[in-house]
Write an enzyme that holds these catalytic residues in place. Structure first.
Site, mmCIF file in Angstrom:
data_model
loop_
_atom_site.group_PDB
_atom_site.id
_atom_site.type_symbol
_atom_site.label_atom_id
_atom_site.label_comp_id
_atom_site.label_asym_id
_atom_site.label_seq_id
_atom_site.Cartn_x
_atom_site.Cartn_y
_atom_site.Cartn_z
ATOM 1 N N HIS A 186 -9.053 -3.478 -2.469
ATOM 2 C CA HIS A 186 -8.090 -2.673 -1.712
ATOM 3 C C HIS A 186 -8.503 -1.204 -1.701
ATOM 4 C CE1 HIS A 186 -3.745 -1.857 -0.475
ATOM 5 N NE2 HIS A 186 -4.205 -0.644 -0.769
ATOM 6 N N GLU A 187 -8.825 -0.662 -2.875
ATOM 7 C CA GLU A 187 -9.160 0.762 -2.951
ATOM 8 C C GLU A 187 -10.517 1.066 -2.321
ATOM 9 O OE1 GLU A 187 -6.858 2.773 -3.594
ATOM 10 O OE2 GLU A 187 -5.525 1.179 -4.291
ATOM 11 N N HIS A 234 -10.244 1.320 1.440
ATOM 12 C CA HIS A 234 -9.716 2.605 1.907
ATOM 13 C C HIS A 234 -10.833 3.571 2.264
ATOM 14 C CE1 HIS A 234 -5.385 2.837 1.846
ATOM 15 N NE2 HIS A 234 -5.291 2.334 0.637
ATOM 16 N N CYS A 250 0.847 -1.190 0.000
ATOM 17 C CA CYS A 250 0.000 0.000 0.000
ATOM 18 C C CYS A 250 0.880 1.236 0.000
ATOM 19 C CB CYS A 250 -0.909 0.007 1.224
ATOM 20 S SG CYS A 250 -2.012 1.433 1.329
#
Length: 223
Positions: free
Chosen positions: A173-174, A177, A131
């Protein structure tokens, strides 16, 4: 069970002011690092806090920061902006074996607003992940290997699209966030490696050797 993050305390006005300050700076903003509270808050749903020009300029800037890092995705909170917006793109060349093992294929650039995902099927894949907001570290994360993403595009059109393989990993993953979730929250902590050790020991297409030597996922099938 993952901790549910608190909503961002930023008002609409503060979000817009933050974006305007970043756009007016004329330089690439730094990527916020773990420990900053914005990474641990639920970002605000986008509902017109920016005008169309500001949104387009922010997306363009985020793409430039992502390329400069370099990375394959960037979420607005990583620039200190608690807004549910992310950009994704994966055009990196990888060798044929790695591409096959990781089911990694090019991902054309796109931006997502207010995304959510859900698993399609029961398949999972575990690989090392890094990351831009945890520089110098990587760890193995097991994730659904196929997901369905619901999002709004920058033109305001609601969309739904399925992603599999490495593309599904980037999408998850995004999107995480934007909910105050970092990959390390989902990681096999015994796999945690700094970049030097990862490059020297575990930079293989699969995680088999790392799993054996570091002692994580003992009942997981070889990948």
């Amino acid at each position: 069970m993952l901790h549910v993050a608190n909503p961002t305390p930023f008002s609409t006005a503060r979000i817009r002011e933050t974006v305007q300050e970043i756009l007016a700076a004329g330089t690439l903003p730094p990527i916020v690092q773990a420990g900053h509270p914005v990474l641990r808050q639920q970002a605000a749903l986008y509902d017109g806090q920016l005008d169309s020009a500001e949104l387009a300029d922010l997306i363009a800037l985020m793409r430039e920061v992502m390329h400069d890092a370099p990375g394959v995705g960037l979420a607005a909170p990583q620039l200190g902006i608690p807004l549910q917006l992310a950009v994704l793109e994966d055009q990196y060349d990888v060798d044929a074996e790695t591409s096959a093992v990781r089911a990694r294929s090019p991902l054309e650039f796109f931006a997502v607003i207010n995304p959510t995902y859900r698993a399609v099927g029961s398949g999972r894949a575990a690989f090392y992940e890094g990351c831009l907001s945890l520089q110098g570290l990587q760890a193995v994360v097991s994730r659904p290997d196929t997901v369905r993403l619901d999002f709004t595009d920058p033109a305001g059109v609601a969309r739904q699209q399925d992603f599999s393989g490495w593309q599904a990993r980037i999408v998850q993953h995004e999107t995480d966030h934007l909910q105050g979730i970092l990959y390390i929250d989902r990681a096999e902590l015994r796999s945690l490696s700094n970049n030097v050790e990862y490059a020297a020991r575990w930079a293989h297409p699969d995680i088999g050797l790392a799993r054996q030597e570091l002692g994580f996922l003992p009942d997981h099938p070889t990948e």
